[in-house]
Design a protein around this motif. Structure first.
Motif, PDB file in Angstrom:
ATOM      1  N   GLN A 270       0.816  -1.215   0.000  1.00 45.24           N
ATOM      2  CA  GLN A 270       0.000   0.000   0.000  1.00 45.24           C
ATOM      3  C   GLN A 270       0.849   1.263   0.000  1.00 45.24           C
ATOM      4  OE1 GLN A 270      -3.408  -0.284   2.839  1.00 45.24           O
ATOM      5  NE2 GLN A 270      -2.560  -2.305   3.276  1.00 45.24           N
ATOM      6  N   PHE A 271       2.153   1.104   0.057  1.00 47.55           N
ATOM      7  CA  PHE A 271       3.045   2.256   0.088  1.00 47.55           C
ATOM      8  C   PHE A 271       4.010   2.256  -1.094  1.00 47.55           C
ATOM      9  CE2 PHE A 271       1.378   2.309   4.323  1.00 47.55           C
ATOM     10  CZ  PHE A 271       1.399   3.636   4.700  1.00 47.55           C
ATOM     11  N   ILE A 272       3.563   1.712  -2.213  1.00 48.19           N
ATOM     12  CA  ILE A 272       4.350   1.793  -3.441  1.00 48.19           C
ATOM     13  C   ILE A 272       4.159   3.189  -4.029  1.00 48.19           C
ATOM     14  CG2 ILE A 272       4.670   0.873  -5.772  1.00 48.19           C
ATOM     15  CD1 ILE A 272       3.607  -1.810  -4.704  1.00 48.19           C
ATOM     16  N   LEU A 273       5.241   3.926  -4.187  1.00 48.58           N
ATOM     17  CA  LEU A 273       5.137   5.320  -4.613  1.00 48.58           C
ATOM     18  C   LEU A 273       4.981   5.439  -6.120  1.00 48.58           C
ATOM     19  CD1 LEU A 273       7.830   6.951  -2.289  1.00 48.58           C
ATOM     20  CD2 LEU A 273       5.411   6.439  -1.838  1.00 48.58           C
ATOM     21  N   GLY A 274       4.042   6.307  -6.525  1.00 46.84           N
ATOM     22  CA  GLY A 274       3.769   6.516  -7.940  1.00 46.84           C
ATOM     23  C   GLY A 274       3.947   7.970  -8.335  1.00 46.84           C
ATOM     24  N   SER A 275       3.370   8.347  -9.459  1.00 43.34           N
ATOM     25  CA  SER A 275       3.560   9.691 -10.015  1.00 43.34           C
ATOM     26  C   SER A 275       2.988  10.774  -9.109  1.00 43.34           C
ATOM     27  CB  SER A 275       2.914   9.777 -11.396  1.00 43.34           C
ATOM     28  OG  SER A 275       1.521   9.488 -11.328  1.00 43.34           O
ATOM     29  N   PHE A 276       1.837  10.497  -8.490  1.00 35.96           N
ATOM     30  CA  PHE A 276       1.262  11.539  -7.624  1.00 35.96           C
ATOM     31  C   PHE A 276       2.136  11.753  -6.388  1.00 35.96           C
ATOM     32  CE2 PHE A 276      -1.407  13.495  -4.447  1.00 35.96           C
ATOM     33  CZ  PHE A 276      -2.050  14.472  -5.196  1.00 35.96           C
ATOM     34  N   HIS A 277       2.693  10.672  -5.849  1.00 30.21           N
ATOM     35  CA  HIS A 277       3.587  10.807  -4.705  1.00 30.21           C
ATOM     36  C   HIS A 277       4.816  11.651  -5.082  1.00 30.21           C
ATOM     37  CE1 HIS A 277       1.373   7.043  -3.911  1.00 30.21           C
ATOM     38  NE2 HIS A 277       1.443   7.391  -2.644  1.00 30.21           N
ATOM     39  N   ARG A 278       5.361  11.389  -6.258  1.00 30.84           N
ATOM     40  CA  ARG A 278       6.539  12.146  -6.700  1.00 30.84           C
ATOM     41  C   ARG A 278       6.191  13.619  -6.880  1.00 30.84           C
ATOM     42  NH1 ARG A 278       7.375   7.177  -9.385  1.00 30.84           N
ATOM     43  NH2 ARG A 278       6.242   7.864 -11.251  1.00 30.84           N
ATOM     44  N   ASP A 279       4.994  13.874  -7.409  1.00 25.34           N
ATOM     45  CA  ASP A 279       4.550  15.259  -7.589  1.00 25.34           C
ATOM     46  C   ASP A 279       4.378  15.947  -6.236  1.00 25.34           C
ATOM     47  OD1 ASP A 279       3.458  17.505  -9.143  1.00 25.34           O
ATOM     48  OD2 ASP A 279       1.547  16.948  -8.203  1.00 25.34           O
ATOM     49  N   MET A 280       3.810  15.227  -5.280  1.00 23.51           N
ATOM     50  CA  MET A 280       3.617  15.799  -3.944  1.00 23.51           C
ATOM     51  C   MET A 280       4.953  16.056  -3.266  1.00 23.51           C
ATOM     52  SD  MET A 280       1.442  16.902  -1.734  1.00 23.51           S
ATOM     53  CE  MET A 280      -0.179  16.205  -2.076  1.00 23.51           C
ATOM     54  N   LEU A 281       5.912  15.163  -3.453  1.00 27.09           N
ATOM     55  CA  LEU A 281       7.231  15.348  -2.860  1.00 27.09           C
ATOM     56  C   LEU A 281       7.918  16.579  -3.459  1.00 27.09           C
ATOM     57  CD1 LEU A 281       9.286  14.326  -0.866  1.00 27.09           C
ATOM     58  CD2 LEU A 281      10.149  12.752  -2.626  1.00 27.09           C
ATOM     59  N   LYS A 282       7.739  16.806  -4.748  1.00 27.52           N
ATOM     60  CA  LYS A 282       8.282  18.021  -5.376  1.00 27.52           C
ATOM     61  C   LYS A 282       7.682  19.259  -4.725  1.00 27.52           C
ATOM     62  CE  LYS A 282       9.277  16.160  -9.985  1.00 27.52           C
ATOM     63  NZ  LYS A 282       8.889  16.215 -11.435  1.00 27.52           N
ATOM     64  N   TYR A 283       6.398  19.186  -4.413  1.00 30.16           N
ATOM     65  CA  TYR A 283       5.731  20.325  -3.759  1.00 30.16           C
ATOM     66  C   TYR A 283       6.345  20.585  -2.390  1.00 30.16           C
ATOM     67  CZ  TYR A 283       2.342  23.045  -1.174  1.00 30.16           C
ATOM     68  OH  TYR A 283       1.763  24.005  -0.393  1.00 30.16           O
ATOM     69  N   PHE A 284       6.555  19.526  -1.609  1.00 29.00           N
ATOM     70  CA  PHE A 284       7.160  19.679  -0.284  1.00 29.00           C
ATOM     71  C   PHE A 284       8.541  20.326  -0.394  1.00 29.00           C
ATOM     72  CE2 PHE A 284       4.419  15.969   1.180  1.00 29.00           C
ATOM     73  CZ  PHE A 284       3.633  16.741   2.026  1.00 29.00           C
ATOM     74  N   ASN A 285       9.346  19.819  -1.305  1.00 31.00           N
ATOM     75  CA  ASN A 285      10.707  20.330  -1.442  1.00 31.00           C
ATOM     76  C   ASN A 285      10.730  21.768  -1.935  1.00 31.00           C
ATOM     77  OD1 ASN A 285      11.940  17.956  -0.563  1.00 31.00           O
ATOM     78  ND2 ASN A 285      11.910  17.047  -2.612  1.00 31.00           N
ATOM     79  N   ALA A 286       9.830  22.096  -2.868  1.00 30.11           N
ATOM     80  CA  ALA A 286       9.753  23.468  -3.378  1.00 30.11           C
ATOM     81  C   ALA A 286       9.336  24.431  -2.267  1.00 30.11           C
ATOM     82  CB  ALA A 286       8.770  23.535  -4.544  1.00 30.11           C
ATOM     83  N   ALA A 287       8.429  23.978  -1.398  1.00 26.73           N
ATOM     84  CA  ALA A 287       7.974  24.825  -0.293  1.00 26.73           C
ATOM     85  C   ALA A 287       9.114  25.127   0.668  1.00 26.73           C
ATOM     86  CB  ALA A 287       6.824  24.141   0.447  1.00 26.73           C
ATOM     87  N   LEU A 288       9.993  24.157   0.871  1.00 26.67           N
ATOM     88  CA  LEU A 288      11.137  24.370   1.761  1.00 26.67           C
ATOM     89  C   LEU A 288      12.131  25.358   1.166  1.00 26.67           C
ATOM     90  CD1 LEU A 288      12.099  20.860   3.193  1.00 26.67           C
ATOM     91  CD2 LEU A 288      10.797  22.683   4.294  1.00 26.67           C
ATOM     92  N   GLU A 289      12.315  25.283  -0.131  1.00 27.16           N
ATOM     93  CA  GLU A 289      13.309  26.126  -0.794  1.00 27.16           C
ATOM     94  C   GLU A 289      12.883  27.577  -0.898  1.00 27.16           C
ATOM     95  OE1 GLU A 289      13.992  24.237  -4.513  1.00 27.16           O
ATOM     96  OE2 GLU A 289      14.903  22.438  -3.634  1.00 27.16           O
ATOM     97  N   ASP A 290      11.570  27.826  -0.880  1.00 29.56           N
ATOM     98  CA  ASP A 290      11.058  29.191  -1.026  1.00 29.56           C
ATOM     99  C   ASP A 290      10.837  29.800   0.353  1.00 29.56           C
ATOM    100  OD1 ASP A 290       9.730  31.546  -1.608  1.00 29.56           O
ATOM    101  OD2 ASP A 290       8.517  30.656  -3.208  1.00 29.56           O
ATOM    102  N   GLU A 291      11.699  30.728   0.746  1.00 32.00           N
ATOM    103  CA  GLU A 291      11.615  31.332   2.068  1.00 32.00           C
ATOM    104  C   GLU A 291      10.376  32.215   2.229  1.00 32.00           C
ATOM    105  OE1 GLU A 291      15.224  33.380   2.857  1.00 32.00           O
ATOM    106  OE2 GLU A 291      16.465  31.557   2.909  1.00 32.00           O
ATOM    107  N   GLU A 292       9.780  32.642   1.122  1.00 34.29           N
ATOM    108  CA  GLU A 292       8.598  33.497   1.203  1.00 34.29           C
ATOM    109  C   GLU A 292       7.315  32.708   1.469  1.00 34.29           C
ATOM    110  OE1 GLU A 292       8.285  36.018  -2.171  1.00 34.29           O
ATOM    111  OE2 GLU A 292      10.231  36.984  -1.846  1.00 34.29           O
ATOM    112  N   ILE A 293       7.404  31.380   1.355  1.00 37.77           N
ATOM    113  CA  ILE A 293       6.248  30.535   1.632  1.00 37.77           C
ATOM    114  C   ILE A 293       6.238  30.195   3.125  1.00 37.77           C
ATOM    115  CG2 ILE A 293       5.196  28.269   1.241  1.00 37.77           C
ATOM    116  CD1 ILE A 293       6.190  28.333  -1.588  1.00 37.77           C
ATOM    117  N   ASN A 294       5.167  30.585   3.823  1.00 36.02           N
ATOM    118  CA  ASN A 294       5.077  30.297   5.255  1.00 36.02           C
ATOM    119  C   ASN A 294       4.249  29.032   5.492  1.00 36.02           C
ATOM    120  OD1 ASN A 294       2.321  31.028   5.104  1.00 36.02           O
ATOM    121  ND2 ASN A 294       2.759  33.154   5.665  1.00 36.02           N
TER     122      ASN A 294
END
Length: 355
Positions: A270-294
């Motif tokens: 039930q924890f096999i990662l697919g395209s949506f998981h990868r997309d969500m992980l990109k969102y998490f990482n992008a949020a960390l990199e942008d200091e203006e995002i609270n």
């Protein structure tokens, strides 16, 4: 005036002979609640945790403030005579709602009152004033105003960006477990770290606005483990490392000491990662990199992406037995990537999309 169990207050004391007793409660609490509260005070342990903690048992939230009485303090002439043999005590509040900041402040003031007076009637006076008026002022011992503690601030007390930073890419496993309503166990050696981290997990699925899934602190007693299993789905915290060897209690294990997230052997498919998981992980990482995002921006973004996912799932519905629904058979027919069908069905069940 009708005072229910959800509005209880009780005091446990540990004396110089290491005996621990429930010395006062209002109203009275049953044996089950009493044992659970006692377990969570740490007074029966060799090393007492002198801090505030919050937890849940059945439908009750339990807030505990534990204090130590030094020998120097107890020998003062003005010190309450009934506390002179007491080495530590816990003020315990049982409530039906989540608000650690509110009840932590209240319990701390009550602790000040108790150590200063040793008089349970003074605790009762404060207790009833909060219930009836939402406030009290006892001068140098403390002032409490219920309206100062908006529960929305308690929901945001831990930064979600800090949580994402803490776990790195493994945050996607925690997000997956939360969105699919899987059983999560969080282990930490330190109570303070455990409570700080675990309370933020519901923010990952903020569209549900549900903190009742939390069981922030659980001991390994049979009574508490039985209660945990009857809840079905939970996010439970432990400071006892033996929980790590009990896979039957979790689908994923989050170890704060090592910062590892482990999927149990029975839940791996039930924890096999697919395209949506990868997309969500990109969102998490992008949020960390942008200091203006609270933090609030991150939460709003998560809600938006979750709604986009649910909208996509609506398009997968097909008519069966006179209603539109998503079935395992219809997903299998679409020949989805490995693991995606299981992920989708878990979300369908978690969100009640076929209801």
């Amino acid at each position: 005036m009708n005072i229910s169990l959800e509005d209880s207050i009780c005091v446990f004391e540990k004396d110089i002979n290491n005996d621990v007793l429930l010395t006062w409660s209002f109203p009275s609490i049953d044996d089950g609640i009493r044992q659970v509260v006692l377990n969570r005070t740490s007074l029966t342990q060799e090393k007492i945790s002198l801090s505030f903690n919050f937890s849940k048992y059945k439908n009750f939230w339990i807030y505990i403030y534990t204090s130590y009485i030094s020998a120097q303090e107890s020998h003062k002439e003005t010190f309450p005579s009934n506390l002179k043999r007491v080495v530590a005590y816990s003020i315990c509040l049982v409530r039906n709602n989540f608000n650690p900041e509110k009840y932590g402040a209240l319990a701390q003031i009550m602790s000040n009152v108790y150590q200063s007076t040793g008089d349970c009637s003074k605790l009762l006076e404060c207790h009833l004033r909060v219930i009836n008026r939402g406030q009290f002022d006892i001068g140098p011992l403390g002032k409490f105003q219920e309206s100062d503690y908006d529960v929305r601030r308690s929901y945001l007390a831990t930064s979600i960006k800090d949580i994402i930073t803490l776990f790195g890419d493994e945050i996607i496993l925690i997000w997956s477990a939360m969105i699919m309503k899987k059983r999560i166990v969080v282990y930490s050696e330190k109570m303070s770290s455990l409570l700080k981290v675990i309370r933020a997990f519901p923010l990952l699925v903020s569209h549900r606005q549900n903190w009742n899934i939390l069981r922030p602190y659980v001991t390994m007693s049979d009574l508490e483990l039985k209660d945990l299993t009857t809840t079905g789905i939970y996010c439970a915290g432990f400071t006892d490392p033996s929980i790590k060897s009990h896979e039957d209690y979790y689908d994923i294990l989050v170890d704060l000491s090592s910062k590892d997230v482990t999927v149990s052997s029975h839940a791996k498919d039930q924890f096999i990662l697919g395209s949506f998981h990868r997309d969500m992980l990109k969102y998490f990482n992008a949020a960390l990199e942008d200091e203006e995002i609270n933090d609030q921006d991150v939460i709003k973004g998560l809600v938006k992406k979750t709604k986009e996912l649910l909208t996509k799932l609506e398009t997968l519905k097909e008519e069966k037995d006179g209603k539109q629904q998503i079935t395992q058979e219809s997903l299998d027919a679409r020949k989805l990537p490995n693991g995606m069908a299981a992920f989708i069905m878990s979300i369908v069940n978690a969100e009640g999309l076929n209801g």
